[in-house]
Design an enzyme around this catalytic site. Structure first.
Site, PDB file in Angstrom:
ATOM      1  N   ASP A 145       0.803  -1.222   0.000  1.00 52.26           N
ATOM      2  CA  ASP A 145       0.000   0.000   0.000  1.00 52.26           C
ATOM      3  C   ASP A 145       0.835   1.271   0.000  1.00 52.26           C
ATOM      4  OD1 ASP A 145       0.904  -0.253   2.594  1.00 52.26           O
ATOM      5  OD2 ASP A 145      -1.076  -0.203   3.531  1.00 52.26           O
ATOM      6  N   ASP A 155       3.814   1.437  13.479  1.00 60.04           N
ATOM      7  CA  ASP A 155       3.033   0.203  13.671  1.00 60.04           C
ATOM      8  C   ASP A 155       3.796  -0.932  14.345  1.00 60.04           C
ATOM      9  OD1 ASP A 155       0.841   1.390  12.394  1.00 60.04           O
ATOM     10  OD2 ASP A 155       1.471   0.656  10.431  1.00 60.04           O
TER      11      ASP A 155
END
Length: 744
Positions: free
Chosen positions: A55, A435
């Protein structure tokens, strides 16, 4: 409008690259995936050939000979191209591959086509916008190639209906006959999922002519979830029946019997999915059947059929947070299902960060990419929000036996890196990621065993070490979502006394003297406060709105005297008593001579009169004031007005004009025969953003990356290595950490 990307990169950067004294070798610092891979597609014409789309980190090709994934876009200077919305290996020629690229609808997208498996690309800008890193990026595949005439391609766009190419992807036109024209791009509004997939029925046609029958899925709100054409796209009809009108068609695959399997979601993911369905459509009779597995929560996204065994398929759950996501497998066309989660065994020894500080790795979340090798029924892969897993004993599940999975990520580095530093002792590199917390890298060629845990942060935003006692390290970040589980205590501050190999939580002071308001609404400085440590490691200074200091490792904090609100101190790298702070609003210079207990104003000259544009407004931005290692009172300031240097603790700054607009900088090892650190920087020269090194205190700069190593010019942070001359580490936004060093 098409341009050869490799040629474009050379044209944009050739003059700057020619000024480099010696070529650099570039490699990835190995972590092993680390981010979201929304799609994996196997070639149907060559065994072992597969493509993965990320992505924000570009596309990859699986090289079966080397057992590695090959990044395919490192030479691209186009940052928005690194969000791959869809990828399609050619169903006729294994050397051809197409990709639809665009991180965000805020910038123009493009279609890429390659005749050499992605080694080089031809780029065609398109009028419609894409969203490779937006909600709904797990839908697909949106891009499809006609298996009977590979000059014909279709793309289901988000905002502008169905798009078609009749010349192998060289040009694109909207299909005016398609009933849904798209909801249009809404400036400032939410993205649209649009049309989610295109599927051809190869058996309906013959080689050399357009395939008559094809299907298009709809994810936008509305009545019909599926449209069909039986005249090669000239006319279209809604397929009646089937999924509820409130769900989105997510993914579809057609098997050899003419059965179309379809996953549906309420919400398009990767978050916010609350329900879903799985359907099968007999495309020859029009009969629908709801074959949904049990769904106590969440929905369904990933879908894979076994092309060697009609009626065998798998689907993934999405956002089933309790007891966690799974893969459902059916060997009878969806009449019965078996969950693989409970019997799955995961060996993550190659990428140990997947333990997340726990005893067992998680099965995974955000599972959109799911595929079965069309040449091997035992081989399947699925991708999570952090890795790609593969198994070679999938059919063991049909006998109730466990399936064995391992990361299938060699060569993939798909992470957003926020910060990094290379200390003078201990691990070669300390990194802060989005993350996945961060790592201490002892060996740059191996996935680190030393993840930043106890506490685990979601994002590590900043790392600092004591200049004269580099075993003392501090970091700050944002808390992990899994607060309450092992290692996830909600802390946002941590410190280490062993060079960042192990960590302890730091208590955060309560708000003092202010309501907690910040100059920028995106920042909560009590939750995201930056931290620095004095050169001897004795004091921690915390950049909360009211700056605080602790000399007992965070047991107690007290306000620093003499500083206005919202300033951020920087510690001298050599003198433990010296710290500095700059008021970007007034231009006032503050100095502490007592280790951060108090600050006083000191006359300073030489900096720009207007410092407001230089003030970072986001916790992940590099701080512009830097203290030079090993030299007391030696400071650098990175401004939009130029690069400034002081050797007297900030009393006087001089502008250094080396012909480079420096955007961020750090220090490396001094060149041979020298005693002052080399400088490394991300900067712009001649319109080209790149990575640079200076061996003469910024008087001149060498560009050290080249046209083959552009990484979309998506650079977020930089660090020099104080132990290896010339080595530079660069944090990219999607391609992990890369490092370069002179070839000779």
């Amino acid at each position: 409008m098409a341009v050869l990307m490799a040629g474009a990169a050379a044209g944009l950067s050739g003059s700057a690259a020619a000024q480099s004294a010696s070529p650099y070798i570039w490699r990835n610092v190995k972590v092993g995936a680390g981010g979201f891979i929304p799609g994996i597609v196997f070639s149907r014409v060559e065994k072992g050939l597969a493509y993965a789309r990320s992505d924000m980190g570009g596309a990859y090709r699986r090289d079966s000979a080397s057992g590695r994934w090959i990044p395919l876009q490192d030479a691209s200077p186009f940052g928005n191209d690194f969000g791959v919305e869809s990828i399609a290996p050619d169903p006729v020629d294994p050397d051809i591959v197409h990709a639809a690229v665009g991180v965000s609808r805020r910038e123009p997208g493009a279609m890429l086509r390659s005749m050499d498996r992605g080694a080089t690309w031809i780029r065609t800008p398109v009028a419609f916008r894409l969203g490779g890193n937006e909600d709904g990026r797990g839908l697909g595949e949106r891009l499809a190639i006609d298996p009977n005439d590979n000059r014909i391609l279709y793309f289901g766009s988000r905002h502008d209906g169905l798009q078609r190419s009749a010349d192998g992807g060289a040009s694109w036109r909207k299909v005016d006959s398609f009933p849904l024209s798209g909801r249009g791009l809404e400036p400032g509004g939410p993205t649209h999922p649009g049309l989610s997939f295109v599927v051809f029925d190869r058996s309906s046609g013959a080689t050399g002519a357009a395939t008559p029958t094809l299907f298009v899925g709809v994810a936008d709100p509305g009545a019909a979830r599926l449209y069909r054409s039986d005249d090669a796209g000239r006319t279209w009809t809604a397929v009646e029946g089937g999924p509820r009108p409130d769900v989105s068609a997510a993914r579809a695959e057609l098997d050899a019997r003419g059965v179309l399997y379809l996953t549906c979601t309420l919400g398009v993911g990767p978050n916010g999915v609350t329900d879903g369905q799985v359907w099968r459509l007999d495309t020859r009779t029009g009969e629908w059947r709801d074959i949904s597995p049990p769904r106590p929560s969440g929905g369904f996204m990933g879908l894979a059929v076994d092309h060697r065994r009609p009626g065998v398929l798998m689907v993934s759950t999405l956002n089933r947070w309790q007891p966690g996501d799974t893969l459902w497998r059916s060997i009878d066309g969806g009449a019965n299902w078996a969950s693989l989660r409970e019997g799955a065994r995961h060996d993550v020894s190659a990428t140990p960060f997947l333990y997340w500080g726990n005893e067992k790795p998680d099965f995974g979340w955000w599972i959109a990419a799911l595929a079965v090798d069309p040449f091997d029924s035992d081989r399947a892969v699925y991708a999570t929000g952090a890795t790609v897993y593969a198994t070679s004993n999938l059919t063991a599940a049909d006998a109730g036996a466990p399936t064995d999975w391992a990361p299938w990520v060699e060569g993939i580095e798909q992470t957003a890196v926020i910060t990094l530093t290379s200390p003078p002792a201990g691990p070669a590199l300390l990194t802060g990621f989005g993350d996945i917390s961060g790592f201490a890298h002892e060996d740059l060629t191996r996935s680190p065993t030393l993840q930043f845990t106890t506490p685990v942060f979601a994002n590590t935003n900043q790392i600092d070490y004591a200049g004269r006692a580099p075993n003392v390290v501090v970091r700050s970040g944002t808390p992990h979502e899994g607060v309450g589980s092992e290692g996830h205590d909600g802390a946002t501050l941590a410190w280490s006394d062993d060079h960042g190999r192990s960590w302890k939580s730091l208590g955060r002071p309560r708000p003092a003297g202010t309501s907690g308001a910040t100059p920028d609404p995106r920042m909560d400085l009590y939750r995201d406060a930056p931290i620095t440590v004095t050169a001897d490691g004795s004091a921690f200074v915390l950049g909360t709105p009211q700056v605080m200091v602790s000399r007992d490792r965070g047991v107690g904090w007290r306000p620093v005297r003499g500083l206005p609100l919202f300033l951020r101190p920087v510690a001298d790298r050599a003198d433990p008593l010296l710290l500095y702070a700059l008021d970007f609003v007034t231009g006032v210079w503050f100095v502490s001579t007592d280790g951060g207990e108090s600050f006083a104003t000191v006359p300073s000259r030489g900096l720009p009169a207007n410092l407001a544009p230089d003030r970072p407004s986001w916790r992940e931005q590099a701080w512009p004031l830097k203290a030079t290692p090993g030299r007391d009172g030696d400071l650098w300031f990175v401004s939009r007005s130029g690069l400034f240097h002081s050797i007297d603790a900030g009393q006087k700054f001089e502008r250094v004009d080396g012909g480079l607009q420096v955007q961020m900088m750090d220090f490396g090892k001094a060149p041979p025969g020298g005693n002052y650190p080399s400088l490394v920087a991300i900067g712009v020269r001649g319109g080209t953003r790149g990575v640079f090194r200076s061996d003469d205190r910024g008087a001149s700069w060498l560009r050290v990356n080249d046209a083959a190593h552009e990484y979309g010019r998506r650079f977020r942070a930089i660090a020099g290595d104080p132990r290896v001359f010339g080595r530079v580490y660069v944090a990219t936004d999607g391609r992990g950490v890369v490092y370069g060093e002179p070839a000779a």
